[in-house]
Structures are given as structure tokens and as C-alpha cells.
Write a protein that holds these residues in place. Structure first.
Motif, PDB file in Angstrom:
ATOM      1  N   ALA A 171       0.828  -1.210   0.000  1.00 54.43           N
ATOM      2  CA  ALA A 171       0.000   0.000   0.000  1.00 54.43           C
ATOM      3  C   ALA A 171       0.859   1.256   0.000  1.00 54.43           C
ATOM      4  O   ALA A 171       0.494   2.277  -0.593  1.00 54.43           O
ATOM      5  N   TYR A 174       2.436   1.461  -3.861  1.00 56.00           N
ATOM      6  CA  TYR A 174       1.592   1.702  -5.032  1.00 56.00           C
ATOM      7  C   TYR A 174       0.376   2.559  -4.664  1.00 56.00           C
ATOM      8  O   TYR A 174       0.146   2.867  -3.489  1.00 56.00           O
ATOM      9  N   ASN A 175      -0.410   2.915  -5.677  1.00 52.64           N
ATOM     10  CA  ASN A 175      -1.646   3.652  -5.438  1.00 52.64           C
ATOM     11  C   ASN A 175      -2.586   2.781  -4.613  1.00 52.64           C
ATOM     12  O   ASN A 175      -2.852   1.626  -4.965  1.00 52.64           O
ATOM     13  N   SER A 176      -3.105   3.322  -3.531  1.00 48.59           N
ATOM     14  CA  SER A 176      -3.929   2.501  -2.645  1.00 48.59           C
ATOM     15  C   SER A 176      -5.010   3.337  -1.983  1.00 48.59           C
ATOM     16  O   SER A 176      -4.934   4.564  -1.926  1.00 48.59           O
ATOM     17  N   GLU A 190      -7.394  -1.580  -1.290  1.00 49.55           N
ATOM     18  CA  GLU A 190      -7.307  -1.764  -2.737  1.00 49.55           C
ATOM     19  C   GLU A 190      -6.002  -1.149  -3.228  1.00 49.55           C
ATOM     20  O   GLU A 190      -5.706   0.009  -2.930  1.00 49.55           O
ATOM     21  N   ILE A 191      -5.211  -1.939  -3.948  1.00 48.93           N
ATOM     22  CA  ILE A 191      -3.906  -1.491  -4.447  1.00 48.93           C
ATOM     23  C   ILE A 191      -3.883  -1.648  -5.962  1.00 48.93           C
ATOM     24  O   ILE A 191      -4.238  -2.701  -6.486  1.00 48.93           O
ATOM     25  N   ASP A 193      -1.465  -1.173  -9.436  1.00 51.78           N
ATOM     26  CA  ASP A 193      -0.171  -0.944 -10.087  1.00 51.78           C
ATOM     27  C   ASP A 193      -0.463  -0.679 -11.558  1.00 51.78           C
ATOM     28  O   ASP A 193      -0.588  -1.603 -12.359  1.00 51.78           O
ATOM     29  N   LYS A 199      -4.114  -5.247 -10.098  1.00 52.10           N
ATOM     30  CA  LYS A 199      -4.866  -4.741  -8.957  1.00 52.10           C
ATOM     31  C   LYS A 199      -5.026  -5.850  -7.932  1.00 52.10           C
ATOM     32  O   LYS A 199      -5.220  -7.010  -8.277  1.00 52.10           O
TER      33      LYS A 199
END
Length: 248
Positions: A171, A174-176, A190-191, A193, A199
Motif C-alpha cells: 500500500a 503503489y496507489n492505494s 485496494e492497491i 499498479d 490490482k
């Protein structure tokens, strides 16, 4: 001219009567809507979720499912630090889980019982046993037996599941986003890449700190799904260290 004036008065009376009647009708309708607002709202925002969740509830989060588009609906965003500090982490338990992997139209399922007592663990399935006794890693299967010095870090990777520490590390990388369930017992992570079109979604038990379910997607297609069948938080309390040895 007199007849004309009389007709105008009659018309005015009719208009006033109609306006008054409409006003009364609207007032009655407003009262009905106010008293039955929840029911009426449910007609427009009813959910097909089998668990009975309602997407009109801003804290509702669907369970992990095979439909990648339905994982996160209306959500309640949280400060990750505040939520993570509230998790009660248990290091001793007996957990039964299944790991499903998908290759095209083929699905493979493996059932495991994971017993953990602090840093010791034992993972049993119909075809193999993996254990760590604090010094050695044991692997015993229908094909081979293996024993080596270890630090116990293989517990999760050996069967393809994710620990809480690893989920948090992902998390941060990456975008989370973190989402709390309506009953505040599950924390969804929720992560995404974007570089790899990948995902992952994790469900973390706030009461135990266990990643109780997870799903991983590539190009929108699920390839791994982990579901916990049960957790006994007292099941490992009376086990001796010898229980976590397999073979010498």
C-alpha cells in the motif's frame, strides 16, 4: 357586460379552488414521503448483493467477488494511519482457508489449515505439511521431504497468501485506498499498479489483524483468490513447541 363580469368571477373561483386543491395534495404527498423516505429510497437504491448490503449506505463495501467491477462501490475513505493503529493483532490462532488460482477457464482449489503460535507455525493440506519450529523449516509432501534452517518468513509465500505487513508495504509503494466496512470489523485495502495493469484487494480483520481474504487481478481478470473459512483464536494456545516439528 354584466354577463362577462359574472363569468370572470366564476372562472377566478374555479382557479382558486384548483390551486388550493393542488396545494393540499402536495402537502399530503410531502408528509407521506417524509414518513416513508427510507422505504422509497430503497426502491431506487436496492442492492442485488446476497448478503443484503445496500449501496445507498455510504459505508457499504461489497465482499470480494469474481466481478472485478463490483469490488468497491460507494466507499467511506479513511486516514490509513488512524485505521491501522486500531487493528488488534493476534499471533496465535487456527485458521482454515482456501486458495483458488485461475488459468484461463481452469480453476484450481487448495484447502489449508494454518496453525500459528507466536513465531511458530504449521500449515496442513491433504497433500503436504509445512512447519516452522523456531529454527527449522520442514516441508513434507507426497513427493519429497525437506528440512532447512529458516527464519520463518516462508509461512505465507509457501502457499501464496499475503501477510498484514506485506499488504501494508504494498500500500505504501503503489496507489492505494483504505475502506472501512459498515460494521467496522473489516478493513478493505485496494492497491493498483498501473504500470503492470495489476490490482489487488485485501480484506483485513480489524479484530485479529489477519488478511482474511484477498483477490489479485491482471488486466481485469482474477487469477488468485483467497478466502478464510474459519478462525479459532484460542485453538493454538495449549499446543507444545513439539507440535510444530514434522521430521528430523
Amino acid at each position: 357586460m354584466k354577463n362577462v363580469k359574472l363569468n370572470l368571477k366564476d372562472a377566478n373561483v374555479k382557479v382558486i379552488f384548483i390551486i388550493a386543491a393542488c396545494g393540499i395534495a402536495l402537502a399530503i404527498l410531502a408528509v407521506i414521503i417524509y414518513l416513508n423516505f427510507g422505504t422509497i429510497l430503497g426502491l431506487f437504491y436496492s442492492s442485488d448483493d446476497p448478503a443484503g448490503g445496500n449501496i445507498a449506505d455510504p459505508t457499504y463495501v461489497p465482499e470480494i467477488s469474481d466481478n472485478t467491477d463490483a469490488l468497491i462501490g460507494d466507499v467511506y475513505y479513511l486516514n490509513p494511519l488512524d485505521v491501522l493503529e486500531s487493528i488488534n493483532i493476534r499471533n496465535s490462532y487456527v485458521r482454515k482457508l482456501s486458495v483458488e488460482t485461475y488459468h484461463g477457464d481452469d480453476k484450481f482449489n487448495a484447502e489449508y489449515t494454518l496453525t500459528r503460535k507466536d513465531k511458530l507455525y504449521k500449515i496442513e493440506s491433504p497433500s503436504s505439511t509445512i512447519a516452522f519450529d523456531g529454527e527449522y523449516l520442514y516441508i513434507k509432501s507426497d513427493i519429497y521431504n525437506y528440512k532447512t534452517i529458516s527464519d520463518g518468513s516462508e509461512m505465507y509465500s509457501e502457499i501464496g497468501i499475503t501477510s498484514l505487513d506485506d499488504a501494508i508495504a504494498l500500500a505504501e509503494k503503489y496507489n492505494s485506498q483504505f475502506v472501512l466496512s459498515g460494521d467496522k470489523k473489516s478493513l478493505y485495502l485496494e492497491i493498483v499498479d498501473n504500470g503492470k495493469s495489476a490490482k489487488s484487494v485485501f480484506e483485513i480483520s480489524v479484530e485479529t489483524g489477519i488478511v482474511v481474504s484477498e483477490a489479485h487481478y491482471y488486466n481485469g481478470i482474477m487469477n488468485i483468490k483467497v478466502i478464510t473459512e474459519s478462525i479459532d483464536v484460542f485453538g493454538a494456545n495449549n499446543l507444545t513447541n513439539y507440535y510444530f516439528r514434522v521430521n528430523d
